[in-house]
Design a protein around this motif. Structure first.
Motif, short mmCIF file in Angstrom:
data_model
loop_
_atom_site.label_atom_id
_atom_site.label_comp_id
_atom_site.label_asym_id
_atom_site.label_seq_id
_atom_site.Cartn_x
_atom_site.Cartn_y
_atom_site.Cartn_z
N SER A 70 18.78 -27.43 19.38
CA SER A 70 19.04 -26.82 18.18
C SER A 70 18.25 -27.40 17.24
N ARG A 71 17.97 -27.16 15.88
CA ARG A 71 16.98 -27.52 15.07
C ARG A 71 17.12 -29.00 14.59
N ASN A 72 18.13 -30.00 14.67
CA ASN A 72 18.29 -31.29 14.41
C ASN A 72 17.72 -31.81 15.94
N PHE A 73 18.02 -31.48 16.93
CA PHE A 73 17.61 -32.06 18.03
C PHE A 73 16.15 -31.71 18.12
N PHE A 74 15.56 -30.42 17.87
CA PHE A 74 14.24 -30.42 18.09
C PHE A 74 13.25 -31.20 17.20
N TYR A 75 13.92 -31.53 16.00
CA TYR A 75 13.10 -32.45 14.93
C TYR A 75 13.22 -33.88 15.83
N ALA A 76 14.34 -34.33 16.25
CA ALA A 76 14.27 -35.62 17.20
C ALA A 76 13.35 -35.63 18.23
N TYR A 77 13.46 -34.49 18.65
CA TYR A 77 12.35 -34.45 20.08
C TYR A 77 10.70 -34.49 19.38
N TYR A 78 10.59 -33.86 18.30
CA TYR A 78 9.43 -33.77 17.77
C TYR A 78 8.77 -35.07 17.44
N ALA A 79 9.94 -36.00 16.70
CA ALA A 79 9.28 -37.32 16.25
C ALA A 79 9.26 -38.19 17.71
N LEU A 80 10.09 -38.17 18.60
CA LEU A 80 10.09 -38.97 19.81
C LEU A 80 8.98 -38.71 20.60
N ARG A 81 8.57 -37.48 20.71
CA ARG A 81 7.35 -36.87 21.46
C ARG A 81 5.95 -37.44 20.87
N THR A 82 6.29 -37.27 19.63
CA THR A 82 4.92 -37.87 18.88
C THR A 82 4.66 -39.50 18.99
N LEU A 83 5.73 -40.04 19.17
CA LEU A 83 5.48 -41.54 19.16
C LEU A 83 5.25 -41.91 20.67
N THR A 84 5.91 -41.24 21.61
CA THR A 84 5.65 -41.55 22.85
C THR A 84 4.40 -41.21 23.59
N ALA A 85 3.97 -39.98 23.14
CA ALA A 85 2.83 -39.70 23.71
C ALA A 85 1.35 -40.28 23.14
N MET A 86 1.65 -41.10 22.08
CA MET A 86 0.57 -41.87 21.88
C MET A 86 0.20 -43.03 23.01
N VAL A 87 1.17 -43.29 23.86
CA VAL A 87 1.08 -44.18 24.95
C VAL A 87 0.81 -43.09 26.22
N CYS A 88 1.77 -41.93 26.30
CA CYS A 88 1.74 -41.20 27.66
C CYS A 88 0.48 -40.07 27.70
N GLU A 89 0.16 -39.57 26.46
CA GLU A 89 -0.97 -38.56 26.58
C GLU A 89 -2.32 -38.97 27.22
N GLY A 90 -2.52 -38.87 28.21
CA GLY A 90 -3.88 -38.98 28.72
C GLY A 90 -3.95 -40.53 29.70
N SER A 91 -2.98 -41.41 29.27
CA SER A 91 -3.05 -42.59 30.05
C SER A 91 -2.58 -42.38 31.50
N ILE A 92 -1.65 -41.49 31.73
CA ILE A 92 -1.29 -41.42 33.23
C ILE A 92 -2.46 -40.95 34.02
N HIS A 93 -3.21 -39.88 33.57
CA HIS A 93 -4.54 -39.29 34.03
C HIS A 93 -5.63 -40.44 34.18
N CYS A 94 -5.89 -41.11 33.09
CA CYS A 94 -6.75 -42.17 33.21
C CYS A 94 -6.55 -43.24 34.08
N LEU A 95 -5.30 -43.73 34.15
CA LEU A 95 -5.02 -44.80 34.98
C LEU A 95 -4.73 -44.40 36.52
N SER A 96 -4.67 -42.99 36.67
CA SER A 96 -4.51 -42.49 38.16
C SER A 96 -6.05 -42.61 38.56
N LEU A 97 -7.03 -42.08 37.70
CA LEU A 97 -8.40 -41.93 38.26
C LEU A 97 -9.12 -43.40 38.53
#
Length: 443
Positions: free
Chosen positions: A100-127
């Motif tokens: 729903s709209r409210n849960f999407f915005y909650a996802y949007y906010a948390l996805r933005t925050l967590t992706a600051m650590v997750c985005e690219g770091s899994i690939h980087c550390l694996s390499l």
């Protein structure tokens, strides 16, 4: 034998994780449009929201990637890899519960925050983990196999998304992400075991004595935290490394622009939905998997990483230009086939970088390149999201919906031209690596 086992467990972990996250990729555009602009195929607000999120994530990862890479050199790859794999579960769980709209915005906010650590770091550390356990002469092939496994997981995930509902896709993705995190913690061995270089994150009080030697080691932890000077020094250490960094920036600038624009472009022009996005991703994924698992291990030792890098970037330009001028709904499917050649660029680039530094600096080098790629992720939506929104709207100065993607293609062409200028230096000899290891301990 233990090293081979570790790489195998890493491949299984990454396959399960990428399979899980890929299941929801075709549905994200529809979920975003349904929450922000229900009942519409074109929505500038959705494009701007995606672009803003991409820019904030790029800004965060610009800071985090070099930090994560440096800390993994000290504390080990497994310890640092646990953090992003675990954090990536949270946003998926939100949309698994409701879209729903409210849960999407909650996802949007948390996805933005967590992706600051997750985005690219899994690939980087694996390499970096692979570089720890594979000799320089075989890294191009193993990096290609790693990328092929990621592409294979992507194919399997998008095929699954084609045949299950959106709610089931998010639920299965959440469960799969949990399984990958648990499997990694149980089975993946740590790759950094040199006692002079390795320090566990969680140490008991008994292990931390008041001796001068331990105090010195504690000070070294802070010295290992990255700074701008460290990155500049790394870029100046090798002309090959600095040229590879320029190619990484331009290539990622184009890739991020295409990723942020293509789905909205196809939805507005050809009214694509989740199933068609999944079909398109499956074609690209199968082509990339065949290329990286079969062709790259054969071609890399004979042709060389530098030539394969240029070859991949050239065909990346072609497939972007085809998207931009697509005159029928079958053209994007034909363009996706070019992934069989364009996917060479990233593993070849990472291989070139890994050969320019010592074994105890793999995390720093890969983190530096990932940080540069993150900066490209920050710049790309600022440049291309407004352009995409403008040319997909009624206010476009002329009728060319794919104009922004054509501009992205020219950026990729610039990366191709720069890649031709790279002259690969020979890999750092083992004796030099040992000296570097000793110097890093004494420093």
């Amino acid at each position: 034998m233990e090293k081979k086992s570790g790489v195998s467990h890493l491949f299984i972990t990454i396959f399960v994780h990428c399979f899980s996250t890929s299941m929801v990729a075709p549905a994200i555009t529809d979920v975003t449009m349904s929450a922000v602009c229900p009942g519409r195929d074109e929505c500038s607000l959705a494009i701007y929201l995606s672009g803003f999120q991409q820019a904030i994530i790029g800004l965060g990862t610009l800071v985090m990637m070099p930090l994560v890479g440096n800390l993994s050199d000290k504390y080990g790859r497994k310890a640092l890899l646990t953090v992003p794999i675990t954090l990536s579960i949270i946003p998926l769980a939100i949309l698994a519960y409701s879209r729903s709209r409210n849960f999407f915005y909650a996802y949007y906010a948390l996805r933005t925050l967590t992706a600051m650590v997750c985005e690219g770091s899994i690939h980087c550390l694996s390499l970096a983990y692979v570089a720890d356990n594979v000799p320089p002469g075989r890294r191009a092939s193993v990096f290609g196999i790693f990328s092929g496994i990621v592409s294979g997981a992507f194919v399997c995930g998008t095929i699954s998304a084609r045949f299950i509902s959106t709610s089931a896709a998010f639920q299965a993705a959440t469960a799969g992400s949990i399984i990958s995190a648990v499997y990694m913690r149980i089975f993946l061995p740590e790759s950094v075991r040199d006692e002079d270089l390795y320090t566990p994150i969680l140490s008991s009080k008994a292990e931390i004595s008041a001796s001068c030697e331990e105090s010195t080691k504690k000070l070294q932890v802070f010295r290992r935290l990255p700074s701008i000077d460290d990155m500049v020094h790394l870029l100046k250490s090798s002309s090959t490394f600095s040229q590879a960094a320029i190619v990484a920036f331009l290539s990622n600038l184009a890739d991020a622009g295409l990723q942020g624009s293509m789905m909205y472009y196809l939805k507005a022009k050809f009214h694509f939905n989740k199933n068609q996005f999944a079909d398109l991703m499956v074609i690209a994924g199968i082509a990339g998997t065949i290329s990286q698992l079969i062709m790259m291990p054969i071609l890399a030792p004979t042709v060389g990483e530098a030539r394969l890098l240029s070859f991949g970037l050239l065909f990346g330009c072609v497939h972007m230009f085809l998207y931009s001028v697509a005159w029928s709904s079958w053209v994007p499917y034909a363009a996706a086939v070019f992934s069989i050649l364009s996917v060479f660029s990233h593993p070849c680039l990472r291989t070139i970088v890994s050969k320019q530094v010592a074994s105890n600096e793999q995390g720093k080098a890969q983190g530096c390149i990932s940080g540069i790629c993150s900066f490209a992720n920050l710049v790309s939506p600022l440049a291309f999201s407004p352009l995409t929104a403008l040319f997909l709207s009624d206010r476009a100065p002329f009728n060319f919906p794919g104009f922004s993607i054509m501009c992205i293609g020219f950026v990729s062409m610039t990366a191709f031209i720069q890649s031709i200028m790279i002259r690969v230096a020979p890999p750092l000899p083992v004796s030099s690596q040992r000296v570097s290891n000793c110097n890093s301990v004494v420093a």
